[in-house]
Motif scaffolding. Structure first.
Motif, PDB file in Angstrom:
ATOM      1  N   HIS A  81       0.835  -1.199   0.000  1.00 24.12           N
ATOM      2  CA  HIS A  81       0.000   0.000   0.000  1.00 24.12           C
ATOM      3  C   HIS A  81       0.873   1.255   0.000  1.00 24.12           C
ATOM      4  CE1 HIS A  81      -3.698  -2.356   1.593  1.00 24.12           C
ATOM      5  NE2 HIS A  81      -3.185  -2.864   0.504  1.00 24.12           N
ATOM      6  N   PRO A  82       0.287   2.422  -0.358  1.00 22.91           N
ATOM      7  CA  PRO A  82       1.105   3.638  -0.509  1.00 22.91           C
ATOM      8  C   PRO A  82       1.840   4.018   0.767  1.00 22.91           C
ATOM      9  CG  PRO A  82      -1.123   3.997  -1.316  1.00 22.91           C
ATOM     10  CD  PRO A  82      -1.112   2.658  -0.683  1.00 22.91           C
ATOM     11  N   ARG A  83       2.916   4.749   0.576  1.00 24.54           N
ATOM     12  CA  ARG A  83       3.738   5.217   1.690  1.00 24.54           C
ATOM     13  C   ARG A  83       2.928   5.972   2.737  1.00 24.54           C
ATOM     14  NH1 ARG A  83       9.286   4.139   2.901  1.00 24.54           N
ATOM     15  NH2 ARG A  83       9.238   2.221   1.684  1.00 24.54           N
ATOM     16  N   ALA A  84       1.898   6.671   2.270  1.00 25.41           N
ATOM     17  CA  ALA A  84       1.081   7.452   3.201  1.00 25.41           C
ATOM     18  C   ALA A  84       0.544   6.564   4.323  1.00 25.41           C
ATOM     19  CB  ALA A  84      -0.074   8.109   2.448  1.00 25.41           C
ATOM     20  N   ALA A  85       0.286   5.274   4.002  1.00 21.97           N
ATOM     21  CA  ALA A  85      -0.201   4.349   5.023  1.00 21.97           C
ATOM     22  C   ALA A  85       0.849   4.150   6.104  1.00 21.97           C
ATOM     23  CB  ALA A  85      -0.566   3.014   4.384  1.00 21.97           C
ATOM     24  N   LEU A  86       2.117   4.155   5.704  1.00 26.54           N
ATOM     25  CA  LEU A  86       3.199   4.010   6.687  1.00 26.54           C
ATOM     26  C   LEU A  86       3.255   5.216   7.608  1.00 26.54           C
ATOM     27  CD1 LEU A  86       5.773   2.744   7.864  1.00 26.54           C
ATOM     28  CD2 LEU A  86       7.051   3.833   6.022  1.00 26.54           C
ATOM     29  N   TRP A  87       3.197   6.426   7.007  1.00 22.76           N
ATOM     30  CA  TRP A  87       3.296   7.627   7.839  1.00 22.76           C
ATOM     31  C   TRP A  87       2.121   7.701   8.801  1.00 22.76           C
ATOM     32  CZ3 TRP A  87       7.876   7.507   7.270  1.00 22.76           C
ATOM     33  CH2 TRP A  87       8.540   7.551   6.060  1.00 22.76           C
ATOM     34  N   ARG A  88       0.929   7.271   8.365  1.00 23.69           N
ATOM     35  CA  ARG A  88      -0.203   7.245   9.300  1.00 23.69           C
ATOM     36  C   ARG A  88       0.133   6.385  10.494  1.00 23.69           C
ATOM     37  NH1 ARG A  88      -5.937   5.608   7.900  1.00 23.69           N
ATOM     38  NH2 ARG A  88      -6.368   7.044   9.589  1.00 23.69           N
ATOM     39  N   LEU A 123       6.817  -1.097  15.211  1.00 28.40           N
ATOM     40  CA  LEU A 123       5.489  -1.680  14.991  1.00 28.40           C
ATOM     41  C   LEU A 123       4.797  -1.042  13.798  1.00 28.40           C
ATOM     42  CD1 LEU A 123       4.121  -2.182  18.622  1.00 28.40           C
ATOM     43  CD2 LEU A 123       4.927  -3.913  17.008  1.00 28.40           C
ATOM     44  N   ALA A 124       5.033   0.273  13.621  1.00 25.11           N
ATOM     45  CA  ALA A 124       4.434   0.964  12.486  1.00 25.11           C
ATOM     46  C   ALA A 124       4.956   0.370  11.176  1.00 25.11           C
ATOM     47  CB  ALA A 124       4.748   2.455  12.554  1.00 25.11           C
ATOM     48  N   PHE A 125       6.276   0.165  11.120  1.00 32.52           N
ATOM     49  CA  PHE A 125       6.858  -0.421   9.910  1.00 32.52           C
ATOM     50  C   PHE A 125       6.352  -1.843   9.700  1.00 32.52           C
ATOM     51  CE2 PHE A 125       9.624   3.166   9.801  1.00 32.52           C
ATOM     52  CZ  PHE A 125      10.075   3.235   8.494  1.00 32.52           C
ATOM     53  N   GLU A 126       6.289  -2.610  10.805  1.00 34.95           N
ATOM     54  CA  GLU A 126       5.817  -3.988  10.748  1.00 34.95           C
ATOM     55  C   GLU A 126       4.379  -4.018  10.201  1.00 34.95           C
ATOM     56  OE1 GLU A 126       6.317  -7.203  11.601  1.00 34.95           O
ATOM     57  OE2 GLU A 126       4.442  -7.939  12.471  1.00 34.95           O
ATOM     58  N   SER A 127       3.544  -3.153  10.759  1.00 34.33           N
ATOM     59  CA  SER A 127       2.145  -3.111  10.339  1.00 34.33           C
ATOM     60  C   SER A 127       2.039  -2.708   8.867  1.00 34.33           C
ATOM     61  CB  SER A 127       1.388  -2.117  11.221  1.00 34.33           C
ATOM     62  OG  SER A 127       0.142  -1.845  10.671  1.00 34.33           O
ATOM     63  N   TYR A 128       2.887  -1.744   8.452  1.00 35.15           N
ATOM     64  CA  TYR A 128       2.850  -1.288   7.069  1.00 35.15           C
ATOM     65  C   TYR A 128       3.308  -2.385   6.116  1.00 35.15           C
ATOM     66  CZ  TYR A 128       4.182   1.091   2.814  1.00 35.15           C
ATOM     67  OH  TYR A 128       4.309   1.436   1.495  1.00 35.15           O
ATOM     68  N   ARG A 129       4.398  -3.065   6.491  1.00 33.68           N
ATOM     69  CA  ARG A 129       4.906  -4.143   5.630  1.00 33.68           C
ATOM     70  C   ARG A 129       3.882  -5.249   5.438  1.00 33.68           C
ATOM     71  NH1 ARG A 129       9.922  -4.141   8.206  1.00 33.68           N
ATOM     72  NH2 ARG A 129       9.145  -5.819   9.519  1.00 33.68           N
ATOM     73  N   ASN A 130       3.035  -5.456   6.460  1.00 30.07           N
ATOM     74  CA  ASN A 130       2.060  -6.542   6.376  1.00 30.07           C
ATOM     75  C   ASN A 130       0.816  -6.185   5.578  1.00 30.07           C
ATOM     76  OD1 ASN A 130       3.716  -8.165   7.813  1.00 30.07           O
ATOM     77  ND2 ASN A 130       2.657  -7.928   9.760  1.00 30.07           N
ATOM     78  N   LEU A 131       0.707  -4.918   5.141  1.00 26.18           N
ATOM     79  CA  LEU A 131      -0.470  -4.546   4.355  1.00 26.18           C
ATOM     80  C   LEU A 131      -0.315  -5.032   2.925  1.00 26.18           C
ATOM     81  CD1 LEU A 131      -1.123  -0.845   5.375  1.00 26.18           C
ATOM     82  CD2 LEU A 131      -2.469  -2.836   6.005  1.00 26.18           C
ATOM     83  N   GLY A 132      -1.390  -5.528   2.365  1.00 24.38           N
ATOM     84  CA  GLY A 132      -1.307  -5.914   0.966  1.00 24.38           C
ATOM     85  C   GLY A 132      -2.625  -6.465   0.454  1.00 24.38           C
ATOM     86  N   HIS A 133      -2.746  -6.469  -0.868  1.00 27.57           N
ATOM     87  CA  HIS A 133      -3.934  -7.046  -1.487  1.00 27.57           C
ATOM     88  C   HIS A 133      -3.552  -7.549  -2.869  1.00 27.57           C
ATOM     89  CE1 HIS A 133      -3.852  -2.958  -3.061  1.00 27.57           C
ATOM     90  NE2 HIS A 133      -4.407  -3.466  -4.135  1.00 27.57           N
ATOM     91  N   GLY A 134      -4.304  -8.504  -3.363  1.00 25.70           N
ATOM     92  CA  GLY A 134      -4.016  -9.037  -4.689  1.00 25.70           C
ATOM     93  C   GLY A 134      -5.157  -9.902  -5.171  1.00 25.70           C
ATOM     94  N   LEU A 135      -5.090 -10.269  -6.433  1.00 24.19           N
ATOM     95  CA  LEU A 135      -6.144 -11.090  -7.017  1.00 24.19           C
ATOM     96  C   LEU A 135      -5.561 -12.374  -7.581  1.00 24.19           C
ATOM     97  CD1 LEU A 135      -8.393  -8.573  -8.981  1.00 24.19           C
ATOM     98  CD2 LEU A 135      -8.907  -9.755  -6.861  1.00 24.19           C
ATOM     99  N   ALA A 136      -6.221 -13.477  -7.292  1.00 24.75           N
ATOM    100  CA  ALA A 136      -5.884 -14.741  -7.927  1.00 24.75           C
ATOM    101  C   ALA A 136      -7.058 -15.108  -8.832  1.00 24.75           C
ATOM    102  CB  ALA A 136      -5.640 -15.808  -6.877  1.00 24.75           C
ATOM    103  N   GLU A 137      -6.957 -16.251  -9.481  1.00 22.91           N
ATOM    104  CA  GLU A 137      -7.974 -16.590 -10.456  1.00 22.91           C
ATOM    105  C   GLU A 137      -9.384 -16.581  -9.865  1.00 22.91           C
ATOM    106  OE1 GLU A 137      -7.472 -20.428 -12.102  1.00 22.91           O
ATOM    107  OE2 GLU A 137      -9.233 -20.207 -13.397  1.00 22.91           O
ATOM    108  N   LYS A 138      -9.549 -17.274  -8.733  1.00 22.02           N
ATOM    109  CA  LYS A 138     -10.882 -17.350  -8.135  1.00 22.02           C
ATOM    110  C   LYS A 138     -10.974 -16.651  -6.796  1.00 22.02           C
ATOM    111  CE  LYS A 138     -12.485 -21.657 -10.164  1.00 22.02           C
ATOM    112  NZ  LYS A 138     -12.350 -23.112  -9.980  1.00 22.02           N
TER     113      LYS A 138
END
Lengths: 498, 160
Positions: free
Chosen positions: A350-357, A402-417
């Motif tokens: 996710h964007p860097r802005a999420a990290l600064w938050r 913890l902020a960096f840890e939380s930011y690194r763990n953010l993510g989303h993606g699409l698989a076939e189903k």
């Protein structure tokens, strides 16, 4: 099994013995501190007599109540429905269409197993209606096993009722090494101290406990004493969490039977859960910090009709695989899903802005906490002032980490189903949710998010938690993700940004 | 890309309804703190200070929030979906496909009744909460509920 008219049957008659034994045991457990507490004042003999009378009376009442419940409860399983009726003082009649049955949960505690009975919970996966489940408490073990198989058997199934199905995974005792690094260790350690205090209070021995501790470790400084106590708590916690692992996961196996998932486990309290395949909406790969460091993960199921209950987070039957090496978790997740979506999908950060938050949240919390201490310190005592700056020095890097840890763990993606959404601080959760199981979107934004161009996109579903979030995703990215995940649903409500 | 606002606004009376709700809260706070200040002489300056602070926040909130909220709260029904926007500072867009709707309710509390307003609640099988459209005129709400009920009854299956 006792047959009544029209196919109605009674529950297992030994329920009375089971209930009596439980109530007698609990009553005896409660009586012990009273007997010991008042023995010196009233005489041991008299107290024992009172206690015995009390236990007999309470057990008798419970036995009669359960006998009445048993006499007036009946169930039947017809081709179309599962019905339970109760008709004494209150009248109730519950009926669940068989084609709506989605789970069969078979539970027995040690006493029930002693008498060869089990509690059977039949769930429909309906969250809104009254008739979400029926409970048969108890039925005979053999009868329960037959019902479990029959209720979820599909008409088109060719498999014989005797086959054990394909095993997906079974217990490896080496997994027990992940038990001590879970949150149960400190909790059990702390609980042990509480228990010692409580019991010694019953026996009015609290003073003696303190004296013993002082005599034992009298030579140590206060820091040394704390270190010893913490070490003791850790040892107790580790032993406790190992014991808990054995109790929960002894005899664990996960298998496919008629296409349905069957998980069974337990040493004293045994449990077997059968999930109908059409209820499955995905899996969640959970990596708590300690377990993640050891390259292991747990797999939870995402299925409809399993309400998320916070209070028994770890004991819920939603866990398909306890913490196990990551390769095992990957294989189990893949076999349950039918694809590698949960572990092989490319996840966009996710964007860097999420990290600064996150950094800001961390720093503000540290500031608020130490600021409060500092103000109190100025008003009351210098000790707090020192505590405030020490905590500020220690907590600030921790908050940033913890902020960096939380930011690194953010993510989303699409698989076939499936769509994949990941978040978590400490415990990282990667959910792979069936795209056809998404029943809506919730998109929210706070004033701060709007300024940073972020939104939180949640896919709502009928299963488990109810919604799986992509926190603090960029507006464009998040909307495109939702639009692609479920084609057509969001499209009419989108417009190009001016 | 962004989400376009849903087409329909809620009834303008909703502004007065939200204001009335806040006015009542402010009134209760004033009454309780005022009464306590009257009765407990030693604590009077502190209680009056608390009352002052409460009103300093409460009165602007009573004026700004309803106007702002009225501009945010919107709803739309298409052939395939229900689309709502709610909140004011913290805003939320919700979309639920028609095929997944389980129940449709209209409700009105005593205060809504006074302003001839209703709320429509649309639930799906998700445990993450329903879609609620607040501040609709009685008749608009009834028509909407009827229309949604018709559509959802035509759907088969358990909407999970």
């Amino acid at each position: 099994m006792i047959a009544l008219e029209d196919g109605w049957q009674r529950l297992h008659p030994r329920t009375v013995q089971v209930t009596s034994l439980w109530v007698a045991g609990i009553a005896a457990g409660i009586a012990v501190p009273f007997v010991l507490g008042f023995a010196s004042a009233a005489g041991l003999g008299l107290m024992l007599l009172i206690a015995a009378g009390g236990i007999v009376l309470v057990t008798g009442i419970a036995a009669v109540a359960d006998l009445m419940r048993w006499r007036h409860t009946a169930y039947r399983v017809t081709d179309e429905r599962v019905e339970v009726r109760y008709s004494w003082v209150l009248h109730s009649h519950r009926s669940v269409p068989r084609d709506r049955v989605r789970t069969v949960d078979l539970v027995s505690d040690p006493v029930q197993r002693m008498f060869g009975v089990a509690k059977l919970k039949i769930g429909t996966g309906q969250q809104t209606s009254e008739s979400s489940h029926v409970t048969l408490d108890p039925v005979g073990k053999a009868e329960a096993e037959v019902l479990r198989r029959e209720l979820l058997r599909r008409a088109d199934s060719t498999e014989s009722a005797e086959s054990d199905g394909d095993e997906i995974s079974s217990l490896s005792w080496r997994w027990i090494r992940y038990a001590p690094v879970s949150v149960t260790t400190p909790i059990l350690g702390a609980a042990a101290f509480g228990a010692v205090m409580q019991v010694s209070e019953w026996f009015q021995l609290q003073g003696a406990v303190f004296t013993t501790v002082r005599d034992l470790f009298g030579g140590l400084s206060i820091i040394g004493l704390i270190a010893v106590l913490v070490a003791a708590a850790i040892v107790v916690g580790v032993i406790g969490s190992l014991g808990l692992f054995v109790e929960m996961w002894y005899g664990y196996s996960l298998r496919r039977e008629d296409g349905n998932l069957v998980m069974s486990r337990g040493l004293l309290n045994t449990r077997s859960l059968t999930l109908e395949r059409s209820r499955l909406r995905g899996v969640e790969v959970v990596e708590p910090l300690g377990v993640r460091v050891m390259r292991a993960a747990r797999v939870d199921v995402i299925a409809t009709g399993m309400r998320h209950r916070a209070e028994d987070e770890n004991t819920d039957p939603k866990t398909l695989l306890p913490a196990a090496p990551f390769d095992v978790a990957r294989r189990v997740a893949a076999e349950v899903l039918g694809s590698e979506a949960a572990t092989a999908t490319a996840v966009t950060g996710h964007p860097r802005a999420a990290l600064w938050r996150r950094v800001r949240w961390g720093l503000y919390s540290v500031l608020a906490f130490t600021g409060l201490l500092a103000v109190l310190g100025l008003l009351l005592t210098d000790v707090l002032l020192h505590l405030a700056w020490i905590l500020a020095v220690v907590l600030t890097p921790a908050a940033v980490f913890l902020a960096f840890e939380s930011y690194r763990n953010l993510g989303h993606g699409l698989a076939e189903k499936h769509l994949v959404a990941r978040f978590g601080v400490g415990s990282r959760r990667t959910a792979a949710l069936l795209r056809s199981g998404v029943i809506g979107w919730t998109i929210s934004s706070s004033p701060f998010q709007r300024r940073a161009g972020l939104v939180t996109v949640k896919a709502t579903t009928a299963a488990s938690r109810g919604a799986y979030p992509a926190y603090d995703v960029g507006l464009d990215d998040g909307l495109r993700f939702a639009d692609e995940a479920v084609p057509g649903l969001l499209t009419p409500f989108l417009e190009p940004r001016r | 890309m962004r989400l376009r606002p849903p087409t329909n606004m809620v009834d303008p009376r909703a502004k007065r309804y939200w204001m009335a709700g806040e006015a009542i809260s402010n009134g209760v706070v004033t009454l309780v703190l005022g009464l306590l200040a009257f009765l407990i002489e030693p604590a009077r300056p502190w209680l009056l200070l608390a009352l002052g602070v409460a009103l300093l926040i409460g009165i602007p909130y009573m004026i700004i929030m309803p106007i702002w909220r009225f501009r945010v709260h919107r709803w739309e029904i298409t052939e395939d979906a229900v689309y709502t926007r709610s909140g004011w500072l913290w805003q939320e867009w919700r979309i639920a496909p028609m095929s997944r709707i389980q129940t449709v309710d209209t409700k009105r509390g005593p205060l809504e009744q006074a302003y001839r307003l209703s709320r429509v609640t649309v639930t799906t099988a998700s445990a993450a909460g329903p879609l609620t459209i607040k501040g609709l005129d009685h008749e608009v709400a009834a028509d909407l509920a009827e229309k949604l009920t018709e559509v959802t009854q035509a759907n088969r299956g358990d909407a999970t």
